[in-house]
Enzyme design. Structure first.
Site, PDB file in Angstrom:
ATOM      1  N   LYS A 198       2.925   0.253  10.820  1.00  0.00           N
ATOM      2  CA  LYS A 198       2.980   1.497  10.053  1.00  0.00           C
ATOM      3  C   LYS A 198       2.404   2.656  10.856  1.00  0.00           C
ATOM      4  O   LYS A 198       2.894   3.783  10.770  1.00  0.00           O
ATOM      5  CB  LYS A 198       2.205   1.347   8.741  1.00  0.00           C
ATOM      6  CG  LYS A 198       2.960   0.648   7.635  1.00  0.00           C
ATOM      7  CD  LYS A 198       2.155   0.738   6.337  1.00  0.00           C
ATOM      8  CE  LYS A 198       2.886   0.052   5.195  1.00  0.00           C
ATOM      9  NZ  LYS A 198       2.107   0.129   3.940  1.00  0.00           N
ATOM     10  N   GLU A 243       0.859  -1.179   0.000  1.00  0.00           N
ATOM     11  CA  GLU A 243       0.000   0.000   0.000  1.00  0.00           C
ATOM     12  C   GLU A 243       0.900   1.236   0.000  1.00  0.00           C
ATOM     13  O   GLU A 243       1.815   1.321   0.823  1.00  0.00           O
ATOM     14  CB  GLU A 243      -0.888   0.017   1.237  1.00  0.00           C
ATOM     15  CG  GLU A 243      -1.803  -1.183   1.366  1.00  0.00           C
ATOM     16  CD  GLU A 243      -2.539  -1.166   2.703  1.00  0.00           C
ATOM     17  OE1 GLU A 243      -3.386  -0.281   2.892  1.00  0.00           O
ATOM     18  OE2 GLU A 243      -2.241  -2.023   3.553  1.00  0.00           O
ATOM     19  N   ARG A 285       5.447 -13.700   9.320  1.00  0.00           N
ATOM     20  CA  ARG A 285       6.104 -12.434   9.032  1.00  0.00           C
ATOM     21  C   ARG A 285       7.422 -12.348   9.802  1.00  0.00           C
ATOM     22  O   ARG A 285       7.679 -13.131  10.719  1.00  0.00           O
ATOM     23  CB  ARG A 285       5.193 -11.265   9.410  1.00  0.00           C
ATOM     24  CG  ARG A 285       4.879 -11.190  10.893  1.00  0.00           C
ATOM     25  CD  ARG A 285       3.803 -10.162  11.185  1.00  0.00           C
ATOM     26  NE  ARG A 285       4.213  -8.834  10.786  1.00  0.00           N
ATOM     27  CZ  ARG A 285       3.382  -7.792  10.708  1.00  0.00           C
ATOM     28  NH1 ARG A 285       2.091  -7.956  10.967  1.00  0.00           N
ATOM     29  NH2 ARG A 285       3.826  -6.610  10.363  1.00  0.00           N
TER      30      ARG A 285
END
Length: 566
Positions: free
Chosen positions: A278, A39, A268
């Protein structure tokens, strides 16, 4: 770029085994197409690096392609700055997407048509409940099934009309949404009629004000994969619970997409003493706890690049951690080890003094300059050598002298002899102090017969210290970066992560360097012998060199934690 990185001998993890089996069974006609779908609402961090290495690595190993696709479906948070930084980071990490650069927004018309088709099939409807009403009254929870929205009973014609009017901008943000009609009693709450379109009257950084409705990620993602012919869609484990929705979207429109893509989840990358959120990283930037996204203390790829961490070290870390189905946390010391391993083989060596203490060689002539030979990199004989200026006045590290040394201290002390790196034996004859009793100068003698650090009479000294000429060296700003957080897991157990910031994460000092260091371009990484690895910062100028500490030579944190019983 991509054909030079280390992927050919990757170990076969469960994902690579799956892809290999798919090729054997000709599931996708032998094709392997992956994608990396960031994104554009922030800078990439080291957690993304694992996904990049997997997505591009698997494609490369199997003669396939990996798409770089921007998921630009939320115009309120996206920006061209983030888009450009992501492209630069992917390339810097060593991967090339070639012509395969895509944007979710390029498919908005097709996605809209897919949503219309779902409405026609009775698989989607307009809901005008507020978000609070839905969450509190209709969705239910893990122990209670949800209940139908009043909009579920609307006719296909009414839903089509309202959806068209949503697109035309007739309604305000939040007035209504388009929901998938799935199962309000599903044990997976993501399948309880999730939102697939919402109203956003916001300027899109690529399409301006053309659209005022935008698809949700869970609806857009499977469609993008299908439109592009992706065969293997790799996601981190938090998306596992979303996979039924991924499959539902494609199955509901399956007549359009034969051989639909397969989503597979993996763990992850999490590091100790680091935040990957983020939202938290943005907070650090916006509230000025750090100096921007590329602050060398940040776990962003741009911050790591500015700090001097080589892309090869990040790739080495990702290979070492591997690809598994189990979430865990990796000690940041492993990353630092990978950095040292890479830089030890490549970084040229120089001398620098970061806490200067003046030394006067009383038996060396005033104004005299003697060139000494220094090896550029003991690990690489081809790196050659350089000249060091030996003069009457020198600087050594303040920590390399003690008035009353303890047992085991082999550096300089009153009456003691040490070896200067690449130079001579020197002996401390006199100590000069100021009114407060602080040592300000050492007066020493040197032995001319010990040039190169060896005595003809075979006498031995245990200590070797580094130095620079006081008259020939150059001043420089040196930024000593350390870990941004003191906690192993910042923010864990309800803690405020901002209260766990390391107050000593950066110290700015005035150092003295070999003159050649002032001529290096920004981004050059070197080893300051006995001190660590350092990189020329973009702020550097010929008049004012600036160096960032990339990593120390040894893992001081592990030793400190061991002493404290952590």
């Amino acid at each position: 770029m991509a054909d030079s990185i280390e992927t050919k001998n990757e170990p076969l993890d469960f994902i690579r085994e799956m892809v290999e089996e798919d090729k054997k069974t000709n599931l996708f006609g032998g094709r392997v197409v992956t994608r990396f779908p960031p994104e554009p609402n922030g800078y990439l961090h080291i957690g993304h690096a694992k996904a990049i290495c997997l997505d591009f690595g698997v494609a490369q190993e199997n003669g396939g392609v990996c798409h770089l696709r921007f998921d630009d479906t939320n115009p309120t948070k996206e920006d061209t700055e983030y888009e450009e930084s992501i492209i630069n980071d992917v390339r810097w990490l060593g991967f090339d997407f070639g012509e395969h650069l895509y944007y979710a927004s390029d498919y908005f018309e097709k996605m809209y048509e897919c949503a219309v088709e779902l409405i026609r099939r009775g698989k989607a409807y307009i809901c005008d409940l507020t978000a609070e009403q839905w969450d509190n009254e209709y969705r239910g929870d893990l122990s209670t099934p949800g209940k139908d929205s009043p909009g579920r009973s609307r006719s296909v014609e009414e839903n089509l009309d309202l959806f068209r009017r949503m697109r035309e901008g007739e309604f305000e943000d939040g007035a209504m949404v388009l929901r998938a009609r799935i199962d309000m009693s599903s044990p997976n709450i993501n399948m309880r009629d999730p939102v697939i379109y919402r109203i956003r009257h916001a300027h899109h950084f690529r399409h301006g004000d053309k659209w005022c409705i935008y698809p949700m990620y869970d609806f857009a993602h499977p469609l993008e994969d299908a439109f592009e012919g992706v065969t293997h869609s790799f996601c981190t484990l938090e998306f596992e619970i979303h996979r039924p929705l991924y499959d539902w979207v494609l199955d509901s429109l399956g007549y359009t997409f034969p051989n639909r893509p397969r989503q597979t989840e993996f763990s992850r990358l999490n590091l100790t003493a680091t935040v990957m959120s983020k939202r938290k990283l943005l907070q650090l930037v916006k509230e000025h706890y750090v100096n921007g996204w590329d602050d060398p203390r940040m776990p962003t790829l741009s911050g790591m690049r500015r700090r001097g961490i080589p892309a090869s070290a990040i790739r080495r870390l990702c290979r070492t951690v591997g690809v598994t189905k189990f979430d865990g946390i990796t000690d940041v010391a492993l990353l630092e080890h990978c950095i040292r391993e890479e830089l030890n083989a490549t970084a040229p060596r120089f001398l620098a003094v970061l806490d200067p203490l003046k030394v006067t060689i009383t038996n060396f002539p005033e104004g005299g300059v003697e060139p000494l030979e220094a090896v550029n990199n003991p690990e690489d004989p081809a790196a050659g050598s350089r000249k060091l200026a030996f003069t009457r006045e020198l600087y050594i590290e303040r920590a390399d002298f003690m008035m009353e040394p303890p047992k085991g201290y082999f550096r300089l002390a009153p009456g003691r002899e040490v070896r200067l790196r690449y130079g001579y034996f020197i002996k401390c004859e006199e100590v000069i102090t100021d009114a407060a009793g602080e040592v300000v100068e050492l007066r020493c003698t040197f032995d001319p017969a010990t040039r190169g650090g060896n005595a003809p009479d075979a006498r031995k000294v245990k200590g070797t210290i580094h130095w620079v000429s006081a008259t020939e060296s150059v001043p420089a700003e040196v930024r000593l970066y350390d870990r941004l957080f003191t906690a192993e897991e910042p923010g864990a157990n309800g803690a405020n992560f901002l209260e766990q910031l390391n107050p000593d994460s950066v110290k700015v000092i005035e150092g003295r360097l070999e003159p050649a260091l002032a001529l290096l371009p920004a981004g050059s990484t070197v080893q300051f012998e006995r001190l660590g690895y350092f990189t020329v910062d973009p702020d550097t100028t010929l008049e004012r060199p600036v160096f960032n500490r990339t990593v120390t030579l040894k893992d001081s944190w592990s030793k400190q934690n061991a002493k404290q019983g952590r």
